[in-house]
Design an enzyme around this catalytic site. Structure first.
Site, PDB file in Angstrom:
ATOM      1  N   GLY A  11       0.771  -1.238   0.000  1.00  0.00           N
ATOM      2  CA  GLY A  11       0.000   0.000   0.000  1.00  0.00           C
ATOM      3  C   GLY A  11       0.803   1.289   0.000  1.00  0.00           C
TER       4      GLY A  11
ATOM      5  CG  ASP B   5      -2.085   1.881   2.449  1.00  0.00           C
ATOM      6  OD1 ASP B   5      -2.080   1.602   3.675  1.00  0.00           O
ATOM      7  OD2 ASP B   5      -2.566   1.110   1.600  1.00  0.00           O
TER       8      ASP B   5
ATOM      9  CG  ASP C 267     -10.157   1.217   7.802  1.00  0.00           C
ATOM     10  OD1 ASP C 267     -11.019   1.848   8.434  1.00  0.00           O
ATOM     11  OD2 ASP C 267     -10.454   0.312   7.011  1.00  0.00           O
TER      12      ASP C 267
ATOM     13  CE  LYS D 143     -11.285   3.894   4.769  1.00  0.00           C
ATOM     14  NZ  LYS D 143     -11.832   2.579   4.340  1.00  0.00           N
TER      15      LYS D 143
ATOM     16  CG  PHE E  88     -12.857   0.319  -0.250  1.00  0.00           C
ATOM     17  CD1 PHE E  88     -12.099  -0.305   0.729  1.00  0.00           C
ATOM     18  CD2 PHE E  88     -12.515   0.128  -1.576  1.00  0.00           C
ATOM     19  CE1 PHE E  88     -11.016  -1.104   0.395  1.00  0.00           C
ATOM     20  CE2 PHE E  88     -11.431  -0.671  -1.928  1.00  0.00           C
ATOM     21  CZ  PHE E  88     -10.686  -1.293  -0.948  1.00  0.00           C
TER      22      PHE E  88
HETATM   23  P1  IMP Z   1      -6.196  -1.124   9.342  1.00  0.00           P
HETATM   24  O1  IMP Z   1      -5.329  -2.270   9.822  1.00  0.00           O
HETATM   25  O2  IMP Z   1      -7.664  -1.495   9.378  1.00  0.00           O
HETATM   26  O3  IMP Z   1      -5.900   0.204   9.965  1.00  0.00           O
HETATM   27  O4  IMP Z   1      -5.992  -0.979   7.797  1.00  0.00           O
HETATM   28  C1  IMP Z   1      -4.808  -0.799   7.234  1.00  0.00           C
HETATM   29  C2  IMP Z   1      -4.733  -1.434   5.870  1.00  0.00           C
HETATM   30  O5  IMP Z   1      -6.020  -1.777   5.324  1.00  0.00           O
HETATM   31  C3  IMP Z   1      -4.175  -0.425   4.936  1.00  0.00           C
HETATM   32  O6  IMP Z   1      -2.770  -0.473   4.930  1.00  0.00           O
HETATM   33  C4  IMP Z   1      -4.774  -0.802   3.615  1.00  0.00           C
HETATM   34  O7  IMP Z   1      -3.965  -1.778   2.990  1.00  0.00           O
HETATM   35  C5  IMP Z   1      -6.102  -1.417   3.962  1.00  0.00           C
HETATM   36  N1  IMP Z   1      -7.205  -0.428   3.782  1.00  0.00           N
HETATM   37  C6  IMP Z   1      -7.917   0.195   4.734  1.00  0.00           C
HETATM   38  N2  IMP Z   1      -8.840   1.022   4.217  1.00  0.00           N
HETATM   39  C7  IMP Z   1      -8.702   0.932   2.862  1.00  0.00           C
HETATM   40  C8  IMP Z   1      -9.360   1.569   1.748  1.00  0.00           C
HETATM   41  O8  IMP Z   1     -10.273   2.402   1.865  1.00  0.00           O
HETATM   42  N3  IMP Z   1      -8.909   1.199   0.516  1.00  0.00           N
HETATM   43  C9  IMP Z   1      -7.907   0.304   0.308  1.00  0.00           C
HETATM   44  N4  IMP Z   1      -7.271  -0.294   1.316  1.00  0.00           N
HETATM   45  C10 IMP Z   1      -7.655   0.009   2.585  1.00  0.00           C
HETATM   46 MG    MG Z   2      -3.326  -2.835   1.495  1.00  0.00          MG
END
Ligand code: IMP
Ligand code: MG
Length: 182
Positions: A43, A98, A101, A130, A151
């Site tokens: 990412g 990247d 979330d 996000k 997304f």
């Molecule tokens: P987290 O572990 O839920 O904070 O998410 C982190 C990872 O989820 C990021 O590094 C992305 O690879 C993926 N991710 C989260 N939200 C999105 C999105 O809206 N689009 C694409 N990838 C996402």
């Molecule tokens: Mg990813």
């Protein structure tokens, strides 16, 4: 590929302007320190490439593959390929990802570095933050943009490994979501 875009959230010019600001801050904060940038793949690939070319310091770059997403939802499990995390003892580490979330990925990676590597400091930099209820509390030290709970793809972010090469951050049309769902 561009016909699959519903709307652009952050355009190329806005990304370039913001990257220059973050790079300046990172340069100020890390001047005189021996630091290592840990890029989370895939990412952060495009973000880290553009960002680091604006940081005129003798940093080192390592990368780590992590994954938690399947399709448009977080699987809740974060896998880390631990073999790559050597040589961080006593170093200042800046993790670049990247998007923040659920918070699980960065929480997991930061926790792992603090517990297992002897890194002197661990900070985080994300392109996007996000606006959602996190699964685990987490704030990044450097953030590019706050975005609504949608997304998004582009500038490194994927939908089932596609659209990483879009030059901006965008929301996909629903027919593109169905077409590449598996
Ligand atoms: P987290 O572990 O839920 O904070 O998410 C982190 C990872 O989820 C990021 O590094 C992305 O690879 C993926 N991710 C989260 N939200 C999105 C999105 O809206 N689009 C694409 N990838 C996402
Ligand atoms: Mg990813």
């Amino acid at each position: 590929m561009f016909e699959d875009i519903d709307r652009i959230l952050i355009n190329e010019g806005a990304i370039a302007t913001r990257l220059a600001e973050i790079a300046q801050k990172i340069t100020q904060d890390y001047t005189g320190r021996d630091f290592i940038v840990l890029s989370l793949l895939n990412g952060s690939l495009i973000f880290v490439a553009d960002l680091l070319r604006l940081v005129p310091l003798p940093l080192r770059l390592v990368s780590l593959r992590v994954s938690s997403y399947t399709g448009t939802g977080s699987s809740g499990e974060v896998t880390i390929a631990k073999d790559r995390l050597t040589g961080l003892d006593g170093r200042d580490v800046l993790i670049v990802d990247d998007i923040l979330d659920s918070g699980r990925t960065l929480h997991r990676v930061v926790g792992h570095l603090r517990e297992n590597t002897g890194a002197a400091s661990v900070k985080t930099c994300v392109l996007l933050d996000k606006n959602v209820q996190r699964a685990v509390p987490f704030n990044a030290d450097y953030t590019g943009f706050q975005i609504p709970d949608a997304f998004v793809v582009g500038y490194g972010l994927d939908y089932n490994e596609r659209y990483r090469n879009l030059p901006f951050i965008a929301v996909l049309k629903s027919d593109a979501i169905s077409r590449y769902s598996h």
